[in-house]
Design an enzyme around this catalytic site. Structure first.
Site, short mmCIF file in Angstrom:
data_model
loop_
_atom_site.label_atom_id
_atom_site.label_comp_id
_atom_site.label_asym_id
_atom_site.label_seq_id
_atom_site.Cartn_x
_atom_site.Cartn_y
_atom_site.Cartn_z
N TYR A 227 0.83 -1.22 0.00
CA TYR A 227 0.00 0.00 0.00
C TYR A 227 0.86 1.26 0.00
O TYR A 227 0.39 2.33 -0.35
CB TYR A 227 -0.93 0.00 1.21
CG TYR A 227 -2.29 -0.59 0.93
CD1 TYR A 227 -2.52 -1.35 -0.22
CD2 TYR A 227 -3.36 -0.43 1.80
CE1 TYR A 227 -3.75 -1.90 -0.48
CE2 TYR A 227 -4.60 -0.98 1.55
CZ TYR A 227 -4.78 -1.73 0.41
OH TYR A 227 -6.01 -2.28 0.15
N LYS B 138 6.43 -13.93 5.21
CA LYS B 138 7.25 -14.66 4.25
C LYS B 138 8.72 -14.36 4.55
O LYS B 138 9.54 -14.10 3.67
CB LYS B 138 6.88 -14.24 2.82
CG LYS B 138 7.49 -15.09 1.72
CD LYS B 138 7.07 -16.54 1.77
CE LYS B 138 7.71 -17.32 0.61
NZ LYS B 138 7.54 -18.78 0.77
N ASP C 151 2.73 -19.00 2.82
CA ASP C 151 2.22 -19.98 1.87
C ASP C 151 1.65 -21.21 2.57
O ASP C 151 0.59 -21.71 2.20
CB ASP C 151 3.29 -20.38 0.85
CG ASP C 151 4.64 -20.66 1.47
OD1 ASP C 151 4.99 -21.84 1.60
OD2 ASP C 151 5.33 -19.70 1.85
N ASP D 151 -4.38 -9.59 2.48
CA ASP D 151 -5.32 -9.52 1.36
C ASP D 151 -5.65 -10.94 0.88
O ASP D 151 -6.82 -11.31 0.71
CB ASP D 151 -4.70 -8.70 0.23
CG ASP D 151 -5.74 -8.05 -0.66
OD1 ASP D 151 -6.94 -8.20 -0.38
OD2 ASP D 151 -5.35 -7.40 -1.65
#
Length: 438
Positions: free
Chosen positions: A158, A250, A303, A327
């Site tokens: 963002y 991640k 993931d 998201d």
């Protein structure tokens, strides 16, 4: 505040005192109907809200709704996608709600939703995901899904900086990296003209770009931004007696952005909440004698999290994560419990008290003015809003009404086409069903 094109109704302002909201009995709440299906959804939802307030408090409390504008309707009225009046109203009255908004094509604001979040520094995107019995779901046990996502709302993508491949801006970045960080530049496989030409020739291309075309993006993740998001998530877990907070990241690849988010999360848990490491860490737990005793703070790679929310949803409770991960997760989880059409959202600054609750789906213009779509996303966003205001009796009635309406199988087309024995009704009639089952 003097407004140019709108007039506030009679009522009182919400304020924040000693870090807590002070909500009067007649609060002024700004709202935006939204574009496309927004007016239909709002008309149904506001009747649900007013009915719940009346039933809960018997006239002793009442909302003064203050209409403000953004999006396509605003552009038609004022030739402005996001008027100053609207931003000022949300600033002055602290808490409000909105329907889905059109994002203008071409120049100007990339996203009106993002613009509002950034202007008010609404750093938490709060997305609760829960299952309502009877809602069609693609998974076997949707009832096991009961999670609260704290998605960081102001950093990561963002606040990302991007330059298109082949532009002077991207070339400046590539030249800088090549000069100042030559070891890192080697990672950019086609960052030089010879390397790019070698590829094109290898695949037998007769024509290929004469310049280097590498898009470049920068994602900022700060200590301060991470701390306030994670602190809010753990505080929420304590307040609502949740069992765990999972830091989703991640960091195995992006060690100094996503990995730092994880490390800072554990630091927050220890320094602010007294958490102690479990079995040598890094997982930790708030010990006995502290507020939130027993809450586990842990982490998971993004993931594998997307797999495990399907296979082991009961392992997750409160989730704190960066923007892009949040998201993906919030939409994937929404699909497990009935789709984004009934997924609520809130954008909150717990420090200033500012909050905008919103539908999380798009405008669906082909269904506009047909009184057909499910109002659930705005209805449940209102439930979140009233709970945030401390009007828990209203929030509980909204949930009771929605559960009853779904159980009656008198539902909008999105549910009716997937539910055996259901009767399809209009958006406005579904609002009536919710009210009837309060």
């Amino acid at each position: 505040m003097a407004y140019k094109d709108v007039t506030p109704p009679a009522g009182e302002k919400i304020s924040i005192q000693n870090g807590k909201l002070a909500v009067p009995n007649n609060p002024i709440l700004p709202f935006i109907r939204g574009d496309g299906t927004g007016p239909d959804i709002w008309a149904s939802s506001v009747r649900v809200f007013d009915a719940a307030v009346q039933k809960a408090y018997g006239g002793k409390r009442k909302v003064s709704w203050f209409e403000v504008f953004a999006g396509e309707e605003s552009f038609k009225k004022f030739n402005n996608w996001l008027p100053d009046d609207t931003v000022e109203a949300f600033k002055e009255y602290l808490v409000g709600i909105k329907g889905p908004l059109t994002t203008p094509v071409g120049g100007g604001i990339r996203s009106l939703n993002v613009a509002l979040r950034q202007m008010l520094d609404l750093y938490v995107c709060l997305r609760p995901v829960q299952y309502f019995s009877g809602v069609p779901s693609p998974v076997k046990h949707p009832e096991k899904v009961d999670m609260i996502i704290f998605r960081e709302n102001t950093e990561d993508i963002y606040a990302g900086i991007e330059y298109a491949g082949g532009t002077p801006e991207s070339q400046k970045i590539l030249d800088f990296i090549a000069k100042e960080f030559p070891k890192d530049f080697k990672k950019i496989r086609f960052g030089t003209k010879p390397a790019a030409e070698e590829f094109w020739k290898a695949v037998g291309a007769a024509n290929f770009p004469s310049d280097v075309q590498v898009g470049v993006g920068i994602k900022p993740v700060s200590y301060s931004g991470s701390v306030r998001l994670i602190h809010s998530a753990i505080s929420y877990a304590i307040k609502f007696k949740r069992k765990s907070v999972t830091l989703v990241h991640k960091g195995n690849i992006m060690k100094f952005t996503e990995g730092a988010f994880r490390d800072w999360g554990y630091k927050v848990a220890k320094e602010f909440f007294g958490a102690m490491e479990i079995d040598g860490g890094p997982w930790c737990k708030i010990p006995e004698g502290k507020p939130g005793a027993g809450i586990v703070i842990k982490d998971a790679i993004a993931d594998i999290t997307l797999q495990q929310v399907l296979t082991r949803p009961e392992d997750f409770d409160v989730i704190a994560t960066l923007n892009l991960n949040g998201d993906y997760l919030s939409d994937a989880l929404a699909a497990q419990v009935g789709g984004i059409g009934i997924a609520p959202g809130g954008n909150i600054n717990y420090i200033t008290g500012h909050a905008i609750f919103e539908a999380t789906h798009g405008t669906a213009p082909k269904y506009a003015n047909k009184d057909q779509v499910n109002p659930g996303s705005v209805v449940l966003s209102g439930e979140m809003m009233f709970r945030y205001l401390g009007w828990t009796e209203v929030a509980d009635l909204i949930l009771k009404g929605l559960n009853g309406a779904i159980a009656s199988k008198r539902v909008t087309y999105d549910f009716a086409r997937l539910m055996q024995g259901a009767t399809q009704i209009k958006c406005s009639e579904f609002g009536d069903e919710i009210i009837k089952h309060m």
